[in-house]
Design an enzyme around this catalytic site. Structure first.
Site, PDB file in Angstrom:
ATOM      1  N   HIS A   1      65.793  98.089 104.118  1.00  0.00           N
ATOM      2  CA  HIS A   1      67.048  97.545 104.632  1.00  0.00           C
ATOM      3  C   HIS A   1      67.936  97.001 103.516  1.00  0.00           C
ATOM      4  CE1 HIS A   1      66.489  97.942 109.027  1.00  0.00           C
ATOM      5  NE2 HIS A   1      65.216  98.022 108.665  1.00  0.00           N
TER       6      HIS A   1
ATOM      7  N   HIS B   1      43.898 107.969  95.988  1.00  0.00           N
ATOM      8  CA  HIS B   1      44.447 108.683  94.833  1.00  0.00           C
ATOM      9  C   HIS B   1      45.483 107.819  94.112  1.00  0.00           C
ATOM     10  CE1 HIS B   1      46.645 112.507  93.197  1.00  0.00           C
ATOM     11  NE2 HIS B   1      45.967 111.881  92.259  1.00  0.00           N
TER      12      HIS B   1
END
EC number: 3.1.-.-
Length: 394
Positions: free
Chosen positions: A133, A295
């Site tokens: 936002h 990962h």
């Protein structure tokens, strides 16, 4: 000294003092307290990585609700009844989304800035972050703005322009830039009674706008504190490979108006961006992409977990993917789901837990946990497919 000599003499000798007085006057008129101007250079290198503190507190999305923002800081023991910092050396990370959905966005920005100054004097730190936002508003995307939010920015702009007019009376000061330069007077397909509020919001928040430059350029987009990495939406390995420091500096440069263009860098736009990603914040744990999370975390040395906001967790703050993703947006703003404030606390000596305002937990702090839970790494592990709930302190 003649009356004709007096004004020009004062302005010639102390123009910076006059300017500072005007800025402080405007601040007080807008937020209700005195906030000395921060004279630290805007172009200083922004820090991305911070040492592990004795106590770390993470606070989720605030969305224009000042009362709930205060309550979140109070339940964590960070401020007193007069909003003065009491957190000592605590490090606080607020993960973004101060803007939109509420009517006290500017007041929260001032509130957080005040606490930053007070925390630094006590050996603590308050880190604020860019959420989706913040990025949207700097781009001029006001889809989630409220009427009260527009009114607050219009009031700010009136005081700010009055301050600029006061400065023009001082012969020793440069003429202030017109904050409305280049902004149209009206907008197609918009109600006329919104024009002034929208113009004020654009003026304040566009790249190099006074509110954006003063407050949002101080934000991190990514931050590593001890063994936790903070981001509003989420991080993928490709973001980390691009460079966390590079992301922070480029977003900051864009908000400062130094990199040109209306739109944020690509890694802040779209569903897989650092402020929009939801791969690790799906409410049901089995829908979270734990492989992608593993990962990503494996590429940041020393980091054990990712802490994020952005997606409201109806069940409260929780962890998934073997405690490696912790989601802290509880929708506390009245403009969201009006949730009870909760904050995440990480202590070096005792691990991770929730601090909550929910009165039910004063009776039984584990009443919200799934049955047959077992404790691990400070997090409580419930049944399969259900988010893990952090240990709760009322």
């Amino acid at each position: 000294m003649s009356s004709r000599e007096n004004p020009s003499g004062i302005c010639k000798n102390i123009p910076n003092l006059i300017s500072s007085f005007v800025d402080t006057f405007v601040d007080y008129s807008v937020c209700g307290f005195f906030l000395p101007q921060d004279r630290s250079p805007q172009d200083e290198t922004q820090q991305t990585r911070f040492d592990e503190p004795e106590r770390l507190v993470a606070i989720g999305d605030l969305h224009g609700d000042l009362d709930k923002s205060r309550e979140a800081f109070k339940i964590a023991g960070l401020i007193d009844s007069s909003d003065r910092w009491t957190g000592g050396s605590t490090v606080v990370v607020q993960v973004g989304d101060v803007l939109d959905r509420g009517g006290e966005e500017i007041k929260i920005l001032y509130f957080l800035e005040k606490l930053k100054r007070e925390a630094e004097r006590s050996g603590g730190k308050v880190l604020t972050m860019n959420g989706n936002h913040e990025i949207m508003n700097v781009e001029g995307d006001f889809r989630y703005v409220t009427k009260k939010g527009l009114k607050e920015f219009q009031i700010w702009a009136d005081w700010y322009c009055l301050g600029n007019k006061m400065k023009t009376l001082c012969r020793g000061l440069d003429k202030p830039r017109d904050i409305y330069e280049g902004i149209p007077m009206s907008f197609p397909r918009m109600r006329a009674d919104c024009f002034e509020g929208v113009r004020a919001r654009i003026a304040a928040l566009r790249p190099e706008g006074p509110i954006a430059k003063r407050f949002l350029t101080r934000n991190q987009t990514v931050a590593v504190v001890g063994d936790s990495v903070f981001v509003h939406g989420g991080l993928l390995a490709e973001h980390i490979e691009y460079g966390l420091e590079r992301i922070n500096e480029e977003v900051r440069g864009w908000i400062n108006g130094l990199r040109g263009g209306r739109y944020a860098p690509a890694y802040c736009r779209g569903g897989n961006s650092v402020v929009w990603l939801r791969k690790f914040s799906e409410e049901m744990a089995h829908k979270c992409d734990c492989a992608a999370l593993e990962h990503a975390l494996s590429t940041i040395p020393g980091v054990k977990r990712m802490i994020m906001g952005h997606t409201i967790q109806d069940a409260g703050i929780n962890g998934v993917c073997n405690d490696k993703a912790i989601r802290i947006d509880v929708g506390m703003s009245k403009g969201c789901s009006n949730g009870l404030p909760e904050v995440l606390e990480i202590r070096r000596d005792s691990g991770v837990r929730i601090v909550t305002s929910n009165p039910l937990y004063k009776e039984n702090p584990y009443s919200h946990l799934a049955p047959n839970s077992k404790t691990g790494l400070g997090l409580l592990v419930p049944a399969e497919h259900v988010p893990k709930q952090v240990e709760v302190k009322a």
